[in-house]
Design a protein around this motif. Structure first.
Motif, PDB file in Angstrom:
ATOM      1  N   LEU A 157       0.944  69.802  66.791  1.00  0.00           N
ATOM      2  CA  LEU A 157       2.289  70.350  66.952  1.00  0.00           C
ATOM      3  C   LEU A 157       3.348  69.391  66.410  1.00  0.00           C
ATOM      4  O   LEU A 157       4.328  69.823  65.799  1.00  0.00           O
ATOM      5  CB  LEU A 157       2.554  70.667  68.421  1.00  0.00           C
ATOM      6  N   ARG A 158       3.148  68.107  66.618  1.00  0.00           N
ATOM      7  CA  ARG A 158       4.095  67.116  66.076  1.00  0.00           C
ATOM      8  C   ARG A 158       4.076  67.148  64.558  1.00  0.00           C
ATOM      9  O   ARG A 158       5.122  67.062  63.914  1.00  0.00           O
ATOM     10  CB  ARG A 158       3.758  65.719  66.577  1.00  0.00           C
ATOM     11  N   ALA A 159       2.889  67.246  63.987  1.00  0.00           N
ATOM     12  CA  ALA A 159       2.787  67.301  62.532  1.00  0.00           C
ATOM     13  C   ALA A 159       3.469  68.555  61.997  1.00  0.00           C
ATOM     14  O   ALA A 159       4.164  68.504  60.971  1.00  0.00           O
ATOM     15  CB  ALA A 159       1.321  67.272  62.103  1.00  0.00           C
ATOM     16  N   LEU A 160       3.288  69.679  62.681  1.00  0.00           N
ATOM     17  CA  LEU A 160       3.962  70.911  62.263  1.00  0.00           C
ATOM     18  C   LEU A 160       5.476  70.781  62.390  1.00  0.00           C
ATOM     19  O   LEU A 160       6.222  71.249  61.525  1.00  0.00           O
ATOM     20  CB  LEU A 160       3.458  72.098  63.084  1.00  0.00           C
ATOM     21  N   ALA A 161       5.944  70.150  63.466  1.00  0.00           N
ATOM     22  CA  ALA A 161       7.382  69.964  63.668  1.00  0.00           C
ATOM     23  C   ALA A 161       7.957  69.060  62.579  1.00  0.00           C
ATOM     24  O   ALA A 161       9.041  69.333  62.040  1.00  0.00           O
ATOM     25  CB  ALA A 161       7.656  69.381  65.050  1.00  0.00           C
ATOM     26  N   VAL A 162       7.244  68.004  62.230  1.00  0.00           N
ATOM     27  CA  VAL A 162       7.709  67.117  61.163  1.00  0.00           C
ATOM     28  C   VAL A 162       7.703  67.879  59.830  1.00  0.00           C
ATOM     29  O   VAL A 162       8.630  67.758  59.031  1.00  0.00           O
ATOM     30  CB  VAL A 162       6.846  65.831  61.081  1.00  0.00           C
ATOM     31  N   GLY A 163       6.669  68.698  59.609  1.00  0.00           N
ATOM     32  CA  GLY A 163       6.625  69.513  58.395  1.00  0.00           C
ATOM     33  C   GLY A 163       7.800  70.471  58.325  1.00  0.00           C
ATOM     34  O   GLY A 163       8.411  70.656  57.261  1.00  0.00           O
ATOM     35  N   ALA A 164       8.131  71.102  59.448  1.00  0.00           N
ATOM     36  CA  ALA A 164       9.281  72.003  59.491  1.00  0.00           C
ATOM     37  C   ALA A 164      10.568  71.227  59.220  1.00  0.00           C
ATOM     38  O   ALA A 164      11.459  71.711  58.515  1.00  0.00           O
ATOM     39  CB  ALA A 164       9.368  72.713  60.839  1.00  0.00           C
ATOM     40  N   GLY A 165      10.640  70.022  59.754  1.00  0.00           N
ATOM     41  CA  GLY A 165      11.798  69.177  59.486  1.00  0.00           C
ATOM     42  C   GLY A 165      11.918  68.830  58.009  1.00  0.00           C
ATOM     43  O   GLY A 165      13.012  68.864  57.436  1.00  0.00           O
ATOM     44  N   MET A 166      10.796  68.525  57.388  1.00  0.00           N
ATOM     45  CA  MET A 166      10.806  68.203  55.954  1.00  0.00           C
ATOM     46  C   MET A 166      11.235  69.420  55.127  1.00  0.00           C
ATOM     47  O   MET A 166      12.004  69.280  54.175  1.00  0.00           O
ATOM     48  CB  MET A 166       9.427  67.719  55.499  1.00  0.00           C
ATOM     49  N   MET A 167      10.726  70.587  55.503  1.00  0.00           N
ATOM     50  CA  MET A 167      11.123  71.799  54.780  1.00  0.00           C
ATOM     51  C   MET A 167      12.624  72.057  54.952  1.00  0.00           C
ATOM     52  O   MET A 167      13.306  72.439  53.999  1.00  0.00           O
ATOM     53  CB  MET A 167      10.315  73.009  55.257  1.00  0.00           C
ATOM     54  N   GLY A 168      13.126  71.851  56.163  1.00  0.00           N
ATOM     55  CA  GLY A 168      14.560  71.998  56.398  1.00  0.00           C
ATOM     56  C   GLY A 168      15.358  70.994  55.579  1.00  0.00           C
ATOM     57  O   GLY A 168      16.402  71.328  55.013  1.00  0.00           O
ATOM     58  N   ALA A 169      14.847  69.760  55.492  1.00  0.00           N
ATOM     59  CA  ALA A 169      15.532  68.721  54.722  1.00  0.00           C
ATOM     60  C   ALA A 169      15.582  69.084  53.245  1.00  0.00           C
ATOM     61  O   ALA A 169      16.628  68.973  52.596  1.00  0.00           O
ATOM     62  CB  ALA A 169      14.827  67.379  54.909  1.00  0.00           C
ATOM     63  N   ALA A 176      20.273  66.813  53.784  1.00  0.00           N
ATOM     64  CA  ALA A 176      18.821  66.679  54.012  1.00  0.00           C
ATOM     65  C   ALA A 176      18.555  66.267  55.456  1.00  0.00           C
ATOM     66  O   ALA A 176      17.669  66.815  56.119  1.00  0.00           O
ATOM     67  CB  ALA A 176      18.220  65.663  53.042  1.00  0.00           C
ATOM     68  N   GLY A 177      19.304  65.302  55.958  1.00  0.00           N
ATOM     69  CA  GLY A 177      19.133  64.863  57.346  1.00  0.00           C
ATOM     70  C   GLY A 177      19.419  65.977  58.333  1.00  0.00           C
ATOM     71  O   GLY A 177      18.679  66.184  59.303  1.00  0.00           O
ATOM     72  N   THR A 178      20.473  66.716  58.079  1.00  0.00           N
ATOM     73  CA  THR A 178      20.816  67.843  58.945  1.00  0.00           C
ATOM     74  C   THR A 178      19.723  68.908  58.902  1.00  0.00           C
ATOM     75  O   THR A 178      19.332  69.453  59.934  1.00  0.00           O
ATOM     76  CB  THR A 178      22.159  68.449  58.519  1.00  0.00           C
ATOM     77  N   GLY A 179      19.228  69.186  57.709  1.00  0.00           N
ATOM     78  CA  GLY A 179      18.149  70.165  57.570  1.00  0.00           C
ATOM     79  C   GLY A 179      16.880  69.717  58.261  1.00  0.00           C
ATOM     80  O   GLY A 179      16.174  70.519  58.885  1.00  0.00           O
ATOM     81  N   PHE A 180      16.573  68.410  58.185  1.00  0.00           N
ATOM     82  CA  PHE A 180      15.383  67.891  58.859  1.00  0.00           C
ATOM     83  C   PHE A 180      15.502  68.083  60.362  1.00  0.00           C
ATOM     84  O   PHE A 180      14.586  68.579  61.016  1.00  0.00           O
ATOM     85  CB  PHE A 180      15.171  66.410  58.538  1.00  0.00           C
ATOM     86  N   VAL A 181      16.632  67.681  60.913  1.00  0.00           N
ATOM     87  CA  VAL A 181      16.841  67.809  62.359  1.00  0.00           C
ATOM     88  C   VAL A 181      16.777  69.281  62.776  1.00  0.00           C
ATOM     89  O   VAL A 181      16.130  69.621  63.776  1.00  0.00           O
ATOM     90  CB  VAL A 181      18.181  67.159  62.790  1.00  0.00           C
ATOM     91  N   ALA A 182      17.397  70.155  62.006  1.00  0.00           N
ATOM     92  CA  ALA A 182      17.388  71.587  62.349  1.00  0.00           C
ATOM     93  C   ALA A 182      15.975  72.154  62.303  1.00  0.00           C
ATOM     94  O   ALA A 182      15.556  72.876  63.212  1.00  0.00           O
ATOM     95  CB  ALA A 182      18.300  72.359  61.408  1.00  0.00           C
ATOM     96  N   GLY A 183      15.219  71.828  61.268  1.00  0.00           N
ATOM     97  CA  GLY A 183      13.849  72.326  61.159  1.00  0.00           C
ATOM     98  C   GLY A 183      12.941  71.785  62.240  1.00  0.00           C
ATOM     99  O   GLY A 183      12.196  72.515  62.888  1.00  0.00           O
ATOM    100  N   TRP A 184      13.021  70.478  62.454  1.00  0.00           N
ATOM    101  CA  TRP A 184      12.187  69.833  63.465  1.00  0.00           C
ATOM    102  C   TRP A 184      12.538  70.350  64.855  1.00  0.00           C
ATOM    103  O   TRP A 184      11.669  70.739  65.626  1.00  0.00           O
ATOM    104  CB  TRP A 184      12.379  68.312  63.400  1.00  0.00           C
ATOM    105  N   LEU A 185      13.819  70.355  65.160  1.00  0.00           N
ATOM    106  CA  LEU A 185      14.262  70.794  66.478  1.00  0.00           C
ATOM    107  C   LEU A 185      13.954  72.275  66.705  1.00  0.00           C
ATOM    108  O   LEU A 185      13.493  72.661  67.783  1.00  0.00           O
ATOM    109  CB  LEU A 185      15.759  70.540  66.643  1.00  0.00           C
TER     110      LEU A 185
END
Length: 171
Positions: free
Chosen positions: A3-15, A137-146
């Motif tokens: 789940l953490r890996a998926l959340a980080v992946g979602a954060g990267m996609m958002g970034a 990118a940072g905002t997108g990462f936080v939004a995707g991860w969160l």
């Protein structure tokens, strides 16, 4: 761990997605400016045609609309061009001089479907090397991860709640 890996992946996609906004909005504005310039040229020509026959543009359009179906269609097209010019010029006026952060705030002015589609067709994503790109990118990462973390948290609580045995009351 998954789940953490998926959340980080979602954060990267958002970034990656959000970091493209500054450049895409800049290209949209360039196309918007070109559309406004071309429509201004057309409307100036319409006004010159009206002046050539000694009429104002509104009177010219009224007269043209009464000349028959072909001329009526032309008058309607001209009126449509003028309305589109007014809308696009207002959008360009709101966006001119705005930096990427202000353009994000004024995103409703980036909504013309034709211009959006043409900008999207020619846009090539790139790695942002600017402060604005990094911030988006940072905002997108936080939004995707969160966002993904919140969804997984909700689903986890739902599953735990459903797994709990229902306790019967003793009478």
């Amino acid at each position: 761990m998954i789940l953490r890996a998926l959340a980080v992946g979602a954060g990267m996609m958002g970034a990656i997605g959000a970091s493209q906004f500054p450049e895409f909005s800049q290209q949209y504005m360039q196309r918007l400016g070109g559309a406004v310039d071309e429509l201004d040229r057309q409307i100036t020509r319409y006004a010159a045609d009206a002046a050539e026959v000694g009429m104002t543009l509104p009177d010219y359009l009224d007269r043209l609309a009464k000349e028959g179906p072909l001329a009526r269609t032309q008058a309607q097209n001209m009126i449509s061009d003028m309305a589109r010019y007014e809308q696009l010029a207002a959008d360009l006026g709101a966006l001119q001089g705005a930096g990427p952060f202000m353009r994000a705030k004024l995103a409703t002015h980036l909504g013309d479907a034709q211009i959006w589609a043409r900008a999207r067709e020619t846009y090539k994503p790139a790695v942002p090397a600017t402060f604005e790109g990094a911030t988006f990118a940072g905002t997108g990462f936080v939004a995707g991860w969160l966002g993904l973390t919140l969804i997984f948290g909700f689903l986890r609580r739902l599953v735990l709640t459903l797994r709990r045995p229902i306790r019967r009351r003793r009478v």
